[in-house]
Write an enzyme that holds these catalytic residues in place. Structure first.
Site, mmCIF file in Angstrom:
data_model
loop_
_atom_site.group_PDB
_atom_site.id
_atom_site.type_symbol
_atom_site.label_atom_id
_atom_site.label_comp_id
_atom_site.label_asym_id
_atom_site.label_seq_id
_atom_site.Cartn_x
_atom_site.Cartn_y
_atom_site.Cartn_z
ATOM 1 N N THR A 140 -5.813 -6.479 7.792
ATOM 2 C CA THR A 140 -5.823 -6.358 9.251
ATOM 3 C C THR A 140 -5.734 -7.704 9.953
ATOM 4 O O THR A 140 -4.936 -7.886 10.883
ATOM 5 C CB THR A 140 -7.085 -5.611 9.709
ATOM 6 O OG1 THR A 140 -7.097 -4.314 9.121
ATOM 7 C CG2 THR A 140 -7.114 -5.476 11.219
ATOM 8 N N GLU A 182 -11.757 2.669 -8.209
ATOM 9 C CA GLU A 182 -12.587 2.748 -7.010
ATOM 10 C C GLU A 182 -13.934 3.369 -7.399
ATOM 11 O O GLU A 182 -14.135 4.571 -7.271
ATOM 12 C CB GLU A 182 -11.865 3.596 -5.966
ATOM 13 C CG GLU A 182 -12.522 3.632 -4.616
ATOM 14 C CD GLU A 182 -11.741 4.474 -3.623
ATOM 15 O OE1 GLU A 182 -11.512 4.017 -2.509
ATOM 16 O OE2 GLU A 182 -11.367 5.615 -3.977
ATOM 17 N N HIS A 237 -12.618 -0.992 6.316
ATOM 18 C CA HIS A 237 -11.182 -1.167 6.504
ATOM 19 C C HIS A 237 -10.807 -1.192 7.987
ATOM 20 O O HIS A 237 -11.497 -0.613 8.832
ATOM 21 C CB HIS A 237 -10.413 -0.026 5.831
ATOM 22 C CG HIS A 237 -10.374 -0.103 4.346
ATOM 23 N ND1 HIS A 237 -11.278 0.553 3.539
ATOM 24 C CD2 HIS A 237 -9.530 -0.752 3.504
ATOM 25 C CE1 HIS A 237 -10.984 0.315 2.267
ATOM 26 N NE2 HIS A 237 -9.936 -0.474 2.229
ATOM 27 N N SER A 254 0.821 -1.204 0.000
ATOM 28 C CA SER A 254 0.000 0.000 0.000
ATOM 29 C C SER A 254 0.863 1.265 0.000
ATOM 30 O O SER A 254 2.078 1.212 0.204
ATOM 31 C CB SER A 254 -0.906 0.015 1.233
ATOM 32 O OG SER A 254 -0.118 0.203 2.401
ATOM 33 N N ASP A 308 -1.597 -0.815 -3.771
ATOM 34 C CA ASP A 308 -2.917 -0.624 -3.193
ATOM 35 C C ASP A 308 -3.065 0.783 -2.613
ATOM 36 O O ASP A 308 -2.183 1.292 -1.935
ATOM 37 C CB ASP A 308 -3.106 -1.669 -2.083
ATOM 38 C CG ASP A 308 -4.513 -1.713 -1.527
ATOM 39 O OD1 ASP A 308 -5.464 -1.559 -2.308
ATOM 40 O OD2 ASP A 308 -4.644 -1.929 -0.306
ATOM 41 N N HIS A 309 -4.214 1.413 -2.881
ATOM 42 C CA HIS A 309 -4.555 2.719 -2.315
ATOM 43 C C HIS A 309 -3.508 3.793 -2.603
ATOM 44 O O HIS A 309 -3.104 4.546 -1.705
ATOM 45 C CB HIS A 309 -4.817 2.617 -0.810
ATOM 46 C CG HIS A 309 -6.147 2.019 -0.482
ATOM 47 N ND1 HIS A 309 -7.316 2.751 -0.512
ATOM 48 C CD2 HIS A 309 -6.500 0.761 -0.141
ATOM 49 C CE1 HIS A 309 -8.332 1.959 -0.182
ATOM 50 N NE2 HIS A 309 -7.865 0.748 0.030
ATOM 51 N N ASN A 369 -9.532 -8.149 -0.730
ATOM 52 C CA ASN A 369 -8.403 -7.554 -0.018
ATOM 53 C C ASN A 369 -8.438 -7.899 1.471
ATOM 54 O O ASN A 369 -9.434 -7.666 2.139
ATOM 55 C CB ASN A 369 -8.432 -6.030 -0.169
ATOM 56 C CG ASN A 369 -8.094 -5.565 -1.570
ATOM 57 O OD1 ASN A 369 -8.095 -6.345 -2.518
ATOM 58 N ND2 ASN A 369 -7.800 -4.295 -1.699
#
Length: 273
Positions: free
Chosen positions: A224, A131, A171, A53, A85-86, A221
């Site tokens: 965590t 997105e 998230h 990320s 990612d992101h 995805n």
């Protein structure tokens, strides 16, 4: 089960939607977490997406993480896609493509910017994840669009290959208390043949992730839950007296690999490599 040999990175994800399974897209931050992901995929013979990320790049350096990912990908015995990612800016996403990432995802829905990124990704043989809808993340609230014409226009104008949608996940959640709107998922899969992407999957029970995979979500995805697993094993090793980083980081790697294998099986991807 009919195994396929996709020609491009995007084809690997398209094959997942066609096959009724999802690729696990796991986030890594260092050597041990990245190794855990690739080893898990090899253990269950599954294609996998290794993600770094924007936050990971701030910590470890995008070029350094890209080199790590490329090394693991080159030696893997299963297909490994390297994903950024992101990304928080177009420049960061373009840099990831220059460094050899297979795919990028940019926060934001500006179609002009996304089209430029799609063109750059396709020129490099890669893909763009757009997105379309925002999944709750910190100060970013969830965002849904229910106009079929808007969806069609977004796909056309952005040139994207895969589409991130909001089904009710969130998230950075440590509890699996989110429930997916599977009815909405069936509506969306009826409107587009593009592979769909679910963010924030650590917040969702595995049984619902399995249902989403069978219903058209082709990239799921997970970060965590794997991070918590890694950290818990490191802490246990340290509490047991480990002093060598290879001991406690190795313990974290082994635990994360085992957890990743569980997710890959739940998503139906085991055996597809």
């Amino acid at each position: 089960m009919t195994l396929v040999s996709p020609a491009t990175s995007a084809d690997v994800i398209r094959a997942a939607r066609a096959g009724g399974y999802a690729l696990a897209a796991f986030n890594a931050v260092n050597l041990e977490t990245a190794q855990a992901i690739v080893r898990a995929a090899e253990a269950v013979r599954a294609p996998v997406i290794l993600q770094f990320s924007q936050n990971a790049a701030r910590h470890g350096g995008l070029a350094q993480l890209a080199a790590l990912g490329q090394s693991l990908k080159a030696e893997a015995s299963v297909p490994v896609l390297l994903h950024f990612d992101h990304a928080e800016s177009e420049d960061a996403a373009l840099e990831a493509l220059r460094l050899g990432f297979d795919g990028v995802m940019l926060e934001g829905d500006d179609p002009i910017t996304l089209r430029r990124l799609a063109d750059a990704a396709h020129a490099a043989g890669g893909y763009l994840e757009a997105e379309y809808e925002v999944v709750i993340k910190g100060e970013r609230s969830g965002e849904r669009h229910d106009d079929p014409a808007q969806l069609s226009a977004f796909i056309r104008d952005s040139g994207c290959d895969i589409l991130a949608i909001d089904l009710g996940s969130a998230h950075k959640q440590e509890s699996k208390n989110a429930h997916l709107d599977l009815g909405r998922l069936h509506t969306l899969t009826g409107l587009t043949a593009l592979p769909l992407v679910l963010h924030g999957a650590s917040s969702v029970p595995e049984t619902e992730l399995a249902q989403a995979a069978r219903a058209g979500v082709a990239k799921i995805n997970l970060a965590t839950d794997l991070t918590l697993t890694f950290t818990a094993a490191v802490r246990e090793s340290l509490n047991a007296g480990a002093k060598d980083p290879r001991q406690y980081l190795g313990a974290g790697r082994d635990a994360m690999q085992a957890r990743a294998e569980t997710y890959i099986r739940a998503l139906g991807a085991a055996g597809w490599a």
